[in-house]
Structure formats: structure tokens, C-alpha cells
Scaffold this motif. Structure first.
Motif, mmCIF file in Angstrom:
data_model
loop_
_atom_site.group_PDB
_atom_site.id
_atom_site.type_symbol
_atom_site.label_atom_id
_atom_site.label_comp_id
_atom_site.label_asym_id
_atom_site.label_seq_id
_atom_site.Cartn_x
_atom_site.Cartn_y
_atom_site.Cartn_z
ATOM 1 N N LEU A 105 12.866 -4.575 -40.151
ATOM 2 C CA LEU A 105 12.750 -3.827 -38.894
ATOM 3 C C LEU A 105 13.906 -2.848 -38.730
ATOM 4 O O LEU A 105 13.711 -1.701 -38.316
ATOM 5 C CB LEU A 105 12.723 -4.787 -37.699
ATOM 6 C CG LEU A 105 11.448 -5.574 -37.439
ATOM 7 C CD1 LEU A 105 11.573 -6.339 -36.117
ATOM 8 C CD2 LEU A 105 10.230 -4.682 -37.414
ATOM 9 N N LYS A 106 15.120 -3.290 -39.043
ATOM 10 C CA LYS A 106 16.287 -2.416 -38.906
ATOM 11 C C LYS A 106 16.212 -1.229 -39.857
ATOM 12 O O LYS A 106 16.650 -0.124 -39.515
ATOM 13 C CB LYS A 106 17.567 -3.219 -39.145
ATOM 14 C CG LYS A 106 17.872 -4.218 -38.027
ATOM 15 C CD LYS A 106 19.158 -4.984 -38.304
ATOM 16 C CE LYS A 106 19.468 -5.939 -37.162
ATOM 17 N NZ LYS A 106 20.725 -6.710 -37.417
ATOM 18 N N ILE A 107 15.659 -1.446 -41.038
ATOM 19 C CA ILE A 107 15.494 -0.342 -41.989
ATOM 20 C C ILE A 107 14.464 0.657 -41.453
ATOM 21 O O ILE A 107 14.660 1.873 -41.530
ATOM 22 C CB ILE A 107 15.081 -0.880 -43.368
ATOM 23 C CG1 ILE A 107 16.266 -1.629 -44.007
ATOM 24 C CG2 ILE A 107 14.618 0.249 -44.281
ATOM 25 C CD1 ILE A 107 15.905 -2.363 -45.280
ATOM 26 N N ILE A 108 13.367 0.153 -40.889
ATOM 27 C CA ILE A 108 12.347 1.030 -40.320
ATOM 28 C C ILE A 108 12.935 1.864 -39.187
ATOM 29 O O ILE A 108 12.614 3.047 -39.028
ATOM 30 C CB ILE A 108 11.148 0.201 -39.826
ATOM 31 C CG1 ILE A 108 10.401 -0.405 -41.021
ATOM 32 C CG2 ILE A 108 10.200 1.056 -38.977
ATOM 33 C CD1 ILE A 108 9.323 -1.409 -40.639
ATOM 34 N N LEU A 109 13.821 1.258 -38.405
ATOM 35 C CA LEU A 109 14.459 1.968 -37.290
ATOM 36 C C LEU A 109 15.585 2.894 -37.741
ATOM 37 O O LEU A 109 16.148 3.631 -36.926
ATOM 38 C CB LEU A 109 15.015 0.962 -36.275
ATOM 39 C CG LEU A 109 13.967 0.207 -35.449
ATOM 40 C CD1 LEU A 109 14.608 -0.972 -34.731
ATOM 41 C CD2 LEU A 109 13.300 1.148 -34.447
ATOM 42 N N GLY A 110 15.931 2.862 -39.026
ATOM 43 C CA GLY A 110 17.003 3.711 -39.524
ATOM 44 C C GLY A 110 18.388 3.173 -39.250
ATOM 45 O O GLY A 110 19.374 3.907 -39.378
ATOM 46 N N LEU A 111 18.482 1.894 -38.908
ATOM 47 C CA LEU A 111 19.779 1.291 -38.601
ATOM 48 C C LEU A 111 20.476 0.768 -39.855
ATOM 49 O O LEU A 111 21.689 0.550 -39.844
ATOM 50 C CB LEU A 111 19.606 0.153 -37.587
ATOM 51 C CG LEU A 111 18.942 0.547 -36.269
ATOM 52 C CD1 LEU A 111 18.779 -0.680 -35.378
ATOM 53 C CD2 LEU A 111 19.762 1.618 -35.556
ATOM 54 N N LEU A 112 19.703 0.546 -40.915
ATOM 55 C CA LEU A 112 20.258 0.122 -42.193
ATOM 56 C C LEU A 112 19.700 1.025 -43.288
ATOM 57 O O LEU A 112 18.493 1.303 -43.305
ATOM 58 C CB LEU A 112 19.884 -1.334 -42.502
ATOM 59 C CG LEU A 112 20.513 -2.434 -41.654
ATOM 60 C CD1 LEU A 112 19.925 -3.795 -42.036
ATOM 61 C CD2 LEU A 112 22.027 -2.455 -41.814
ATOM 62 N N PRO A 113 20.542 1.476 -44.218
ATOM 63 C CA PRO A 113 20.045 2.307 -45.327
ATOM 64 C C PRO A 113 19.613 1.419 -46.492
ATOM 65 O O PRO A 113 20.297 0.454 -46.841
ATOM 66 C CB PRO A 113 21.273 3.145 -45.708
ATOM 67 C CG PRO A 113 22.431 2.236 -45.387
ATOM 68 C CD PRO A 113 22.020 1.408 -44.201
#
Length: 252
Positions: free
Chosen positions: A49-57
Motif C-alpha cells: 500500500l505504501k508503495i502504491i501511495l508513493g511513500l516507499l520507493p
């Protein structure tokens, strides 16, 4: 020309320090779809989810949200976390919480008439307008969840992400939530993380099981037997199609 996927993830891998969290992930979500993500704690669901939100690369691979990098388009995403960390002694009202969903729509200054109208509309859609002036800390679990969904809707999203929306919600609240999400799905794609497989089976069109790798299932593949090697509990089992064979992902 084919429609641009709402979410398009190709050959994605993510590591935390030296530990592999996600490997070779391929995942697409089309406009209007209702998708669920299931999997064990620590399997990579929240990381995804964090990757989808751009919070993790990602360490490798590509992630596109509405055809662009997530950092450019995440203002089109409404996110409903599993927990909202707040001070229960702080006198924040339901309306205050819902208005937070408008923060990405303005540049400084106080809330405008448009912001307040959008918040009021979201409260109406979630059937909690009478609670607008009540303290958030006084709500039941189901009411809090609906307030958080209203906060996400206030930002006028094109995609709704929900992390364990049935946590701390009773049966009545779960039934209301089912009806609300079905209505919302008529105008936006929804991606829902859940351990409640009976809730998932009645709503979604496809199921992605995340346990370092991602495996695709259809809801009619959910049986009444346990997913012993994932949950170690008496939940529903997922039967794999021939497209999902993998040594590390069996439910025997």
C-alpha cells in the motif's frame, strides 16, 4: 485504445535492509474494479500500500498510478488507515476529521465554503451527518470507520484504499460498510486489505494474496476450509488456478 489501469505494478521488488519484503510483484487494477489484498502479518500488504501511495520507493520495477508516478497522482487516492493515531482528550469533532480530507486540495488559509460543502456531502453519503458535531473519541468502532471513509471521500478520489476496514467493527457496522462500499464502487476503483475473508468474498471481483510474492485468485475460489500455511487459523482457503503455482504458496 485500452483504458489506462488505475494501478499498474510490474516486476516490483522491495527490500528492508537485507531482508526481502516483496519479490517480482505484478499487479494491475482497472477502473471500476473492487480488489482485495489478503495475506499474513508481515507478508508485505502494508508495504505494498505504501508503495502504491508513493511513500516507499521500490528496489526494482515500475509503479504507475493513473499512468504516472504515484507522487504525481496520489491526490486522486483516498486512503483509509486501519488505525488513526490521535489524542482522545483532544476535542476534535467528526466534521474536523472529515475536513482533513480537503487538506490536499488547498494552498494555505482556512477551509473554504467548497471544502465544507464537500465534507458535508461525504458525511451524508456515509449516513453520519447527525454526528458532525460529536467528538470523534465518542464514536463507536463502526462510526469511526465511516468517519474515516468520509474523510477520504471529501478529497474527491478516483481510487479508494482501505486497510482492514472491519477491524473493531461489529456485525451491524460491517453490514452497513458492505452497502456503502458497494455504492462507492459504482464510481471508483476500490482496493481493500482484509483478514476477514467472508467479508471479502461477498464484495470483490479479484483477490490478491500477498506473502512476499503476489498471487491472483477469483472470489469463487474461496472455500470454507482453512488457509493453514498463511493464517494458522480456521479461515477460508484459496484454491489456486494453474496460473498461480509456486512452491512457496500452497494451501495443502
Amino acid at each position: 485504445m485500452a483504458e489506462q489501469p488505475v494501478i499498474d505494478i510490474q516486476d516490483l521488488s522491495f527490500n528492508y535492509e537485507s531482508r526481502s519484503i516483496l519479490e517480482n510483484v505484478h499487479l494491475t487494477v482497472q477502473e471500476g474494479e473492487f480488489i482485495s489484498i489478503i495475506g499474513p502479518n508481515g507478508g508485505g500488504k502494508t508495504t505494498l500500500l505504501k508503495i502504491i501511495l508513493g511513500l516507499l520507493p521500490p528496489a526494482r520495477g515500475t509503479v504507475r498510478l493513473f499512468g504516472q508516478a504515484p507522487a504525481q497522482t496520489r491526490h486522486w487516492v483516498g486512503y483509509v488507515p486501519q488505525y488513526l493515531f490521535y489524542d482522545p482528550q483532544f476535542p476534535v469533532t467528526v466534521m474536523d476529521v472529515v475536513l482533513m480530507g480537503r487538506l490536499g486540495k488547498r494552498f494555505g488559509g482556512g477551509y473554504t465554503r467548497i471544502d465544507r460543502r464537500a465534507a458535508a456531502t461525504a458525511l451524508e453519503e456515509l449516513h453520519i451527518q447527525p454526528l458532525a458535531n460529536r467528538l470523534f473519541s465518542q464514536l463507536s468502532g463502526g462510526q469511526r470507520q465511516r468517519a474515516l471513509i468520509a474523510r477520504a471521500l471529501a478529497g474527491d478520489p478516483k481510487l479508494l484504499l482501505l486497510d482492514e476496514p472491519t477491524a473493531n467493527v461489529d456485525n451491524e457496522g460491517e453490514n452497513k460498510l458492505t452497502q456503502i462500499l458497494q455504492t462507492l464502487n459504482q464510481r471508483m476503483a476500490i482496493l481493500l486489505v482484509s483478514h476477514d475473508l467472508s467479508f471479502v468474498a461477498n464484495l470483490v471481483q479479484r483477490v490478491f494474496c500477498v506473502n512476499r510474492h503476489v498471487f491472483l485468485h477469483k472470489p469463487d475460489e474461496l472455500s470454507t476450509e482453512a488457509i493453514q500455511d498463511i493464517y494458522h487459523a480456521d479461515l477460508r482457503m484459496v484454491r489456486h488456478s494453474h496460473e498461480c503455482f509456486d512452491e512457496e504458496h500452497r494451501h495443502d
